[in-house]
Design a protein around this motif. Structure first.
Motif, PDB file in Angstrom:
ATOM      1  N   THR A  71       0.836  -1.207   0.000  1.00  0.00           N
ATOM      2  CA  THR A  71       0.000   0.000   0.000  1.00  0.00           C
ATOM      3  C   THR A  71       0.870   1.257   0.000  1.00  0.00           C
ATOM      4  OG1 THR A  71      -1.814  -1.093   1.155  1.00  0.00           O
ATOM      5  CG2 THR A  71      -1.724   1.302   1.325  1.00  0.00           C
ATOM      6  N   LEU A  72       1.886   1.276   0.851  1.00  0.00           N
ATOM      7  CA  LEU A  72       2.765   2.448   0.919  1.00  0.00           C
ATOM      8  C   LEU A  72       3.586   2.612  -0.358  1.00  0.00           C
ATOM      9  CD1 LEU A  72       3.951   2.381   4.619  1.00  0.00           C
ATOM     10  CD2 LEU A  72       2.396   3.991   3.549  1.00  0.00           C
ATOM     11  N   ASN A  73       4.065   1.509  -0.904  1.00  0.00           N
ATOM     12  CA  ASN A  73       4.825   1.599  -2.158  1.00  0.00           C
ATOM     13  C   ASN A  73       3.947   2.104  -3.294  1.00  0.00           C
ATOM     14  OD1 ASN A  73       7.235   0.753  -1.028  1.00  0.00           O
ATOM     15  ND2 ASN A  73       6.881  -1.399  -1.513  1.00  0.00           N
ATOM     16  N   ASP A  74       2.693   1.629  -3.359  1.00  0.00           N
ATOM     17  CA  ASP A  74       1.760   2.119  -4.380  1.00  0.00           C
ATOM     18  C   ASP A  74       1.536   3.616  -4.218  1.00  0.00           C
ATOM     19  OD1 ASP A  74       1.550  -0.446  -5.366  1.00  0.00           O
ATOM     20  OD2 ASP A  74      -0.444  -0.827  -4.487  1.00  0.00           O
ATOM     21  N   LEU A  75       1.400   4.056  -2.972  1.00  0.00           N
ATOM     22  CA  LEU A  75       1.203   5.480  -2.695  1.00  0.00           C
ATOM     23  C   LEU A  75       2.419   6.284  -3.135  1.00  0.00           C
ATOM     24  CD1 LEU A  75      -0.675   7.593  -1.272  1.00  0.00           C
ATOM     25  CD2 LEU A  75       0.740   7.217   0.746  1.00  0.00           C
ATOM     26  N   LEU A  76       3.605   5.762  -2.850  1.00  0.00           N
ATOM     27  CA  LEU A  76       4.825   6.448  -3.274  1.00  0.00           C
ATOM     28  C   LEU A  76       4.844   6.644  -4.782  1.00  0.00           C
ATOM     29  CD1 LEU A  76       7.673   4.735  -1.207  1.00  0.00           C
ATOM     30  CD2 LEU A  76       6.967   7.108  -1.083  1.00  0.00           C
ATOM     31  N   ASN A  77       4.529   5.580  -5.498  1.00  0.00           N
ATOM     32  CA  ASN A  77       4.556   5.641  -6.960  1.00  0.00           C
ATOM     33  C   ASN A  77       3.445   6.515  -7.522  1.00  0.00           C
ATOM     34  OD1 ASN A  77       6.777   3.932  -7.061  1.00  0.00           O
ATOM     35  ND2 ASN A  77       5.499   2.111  -7.108  1.00  0.00           N
ATOM     36  N   LYS A  78       2.243   6.392  -6.977  1.00  0.00           N
ATOM     37  CA  LYS A  78       1.088   7.115  -7.498  1.00  0.00           C
ATOM     38  C   LYS A  78       1.179   8.620  -7.230  1.00  0.00           C
ATOM     39  CE  LYS A  78      -2.854   4.997  -7.165  1.00  0.00           C
ATOM     40  NZ  LYS A  78      -4.085   4.432  -6.596  1.00  0.00           N
ATOM     41  N   LYS A  79       1.584   8.992  -6.023  1.00  0.00           N
ATOM     42  CA  LYS A  79       1.605  10.406  -5.642  1.00  0.00           C
ATOM     43  C   LYS A  79       2.994  11.028  -5.710  1.00  0.00           C
ATOM     44  CE  LYS A  79      -2.574  10.358  -3.141  1.00  0.00           C
ATOM     45  NZ  LYS A  79      -3.523  11.308  -2.731  1.00  0.00           N
ATOM     46  N   GLY A  80       3.979  10.211  -6.034  1.00  0.00           N
ATOM     47  CA  GLY A  80       5.333  10.741  -6.134  1.00  0.00           C
ATOM     48  C   GLY A  80       5.913  11.170  -4.806  1.00  0.00           C
ATOM     49  N   LEU A  81       5.528  10.486  -3.732  1.00  0.00           N
ATOM     50  CA  LEU A  81       6.048  10.836  -2.418  1.00  0.00           C
ATOM     51  C   LEU A  81       7.465  10.296  -2.235  1.00  0.00           C
ATOM     52  CD1 LEU A  81       2.943  10.114  -0.168  1.00  0.00           C
ATOM     53  CD2 LEU A  81       3.715  12.308  -1.034  1.00  0.00           C
ATOM     54  N   SER A  82       8.199  10.963  -1.388  1.00  0.00           N
ATOM     55  CA  SER A  82       9.570  10.550  -1.115  1.00  0.00           C
ATOM     56  C   SER A  82       9.597   9.435  -0.072  1.00  0.00           C
ATOM     57  CB  SER A  82      10.369  11.742  -0.589  1.00  0.00           C
ATOM     58  OG  SER A  82       9.866  12.130   0.683  1.00  0.00           O
ATOM     59  N   LYS A  83      10.734   8.791   0.040  1.00  0.00           N
ATOM     60  CA  LYS A  83      10.926   7.775   1.075  1.00  0.00           C
ATOM     61  C   LYS A  83      10.776   8.413   2.451  1.00  0.00           C
ATOM     62  CE  LYS A  83      12.167   3.453   1.688  1.00  0.00           C
ATOM     63  NZ  LYS A  83      11.345   2.356   1.268  1.00  0.00           N
ATOM     64  N   ARG A  84      11.193   9.650   2.570  1.00  0.00           N
ATOM     65  CA  ARG A  84      11.051  10.374   3.838  1.00  0.00           C
ATOM     66  C   ARG A  84       9.583  10.528   4.230  1.00  0.00           C
ATOM     67  NH1 ARG A  84      13.459  16.403   5.120  1.00  0.00           N
ATOM     68  NH2 ARG A  84      12.804  16.441   7.274  1.00  0.00           N
ATOM     69  N   ALA A  85       8.732  10.806   3.248  1.00  0.00           N
ATOM     70  CA  ALA A  85       7.298  10.912   3.513  1.00  0.00           C
ATOM     71  C   ALA A  85       6.739   9.564   3.955  1.00  0.00           C
ATOM     72  CB  ALA A  85       6.563  11.414   2.280  1.00  0.00           C
ATOM     73  N   GLN A  86       7.227   8.480   3.349  1.00  0.00           N
ATOM     74  CA  GLN A  86       6.774   7.147   3.733  1.00  0.00           C
ATOM     75  C   GLN A  86       7.151   6.861   5.192  1.00  0.00           C
ATOM     76  OE1 GLN A  86       8.580   3.901   1.597  1.00  0.00           O
ATOM     77  NE2 GLN A  86       7.097   2.433   2.347  1.00  0.00           N
ATOM     78  N   ILE A  87       8.343   7.236   5.575  1.00  0.00           N
ATOM     79  CA  ILE A  87       8.784   7.016   6.957  1.00  0.00           C
ATOM     80  C   ILE A  87       7.920   7.824   7.922  1.00  0.00           C
ATOM     81  CG2 ILE A  87      10.707   7.387   8.564  1.00  0.00           C
ATOM     82  CD1 ILE A  87      12.572   6.715   6.149  1.00  0.00           C
TER      83      ILE A  87
END
Length: 76
Positions: free
Chosen positions: A24-40
């Protein structure tokens, strides 16, 4: 130590994500262009939400709530 100050590696050892949560988080990263920092930041917030709910692990609901809070929409 608060979740916001806990190193990422330590957080993942004490509160690992399920495969579905990580996907889910990886999909969000790819879809919204979020950084790894945002994921953390989302993971740390989800851990805090789970702590408040007295859950021993990060729940799918806390991940969803953390994503909503991180995006600035407070829909429930």
């Amino acid at each position: 130590m608060t979740n916001s100050l806990q190193p990422y590696e330590s957080l993942m050892k004490t509160s690992p994500l399920t495969e579905g949560q990580q996907r889910t988080l990886n999909d969000l990263l790819n879809k919204k262009g979020l950084s790894k920092r945002a994921q953390i930041k989302i993971i740390r917030l989800a851990r805090t939400i789970s702590d408040l709910e007295r859950s021993p692990c990060i729940t799918d609901q806390s991940i969803a709530e953390a994503i909503r809070l991180n995006s600035g929409t407070l829909k429930r």
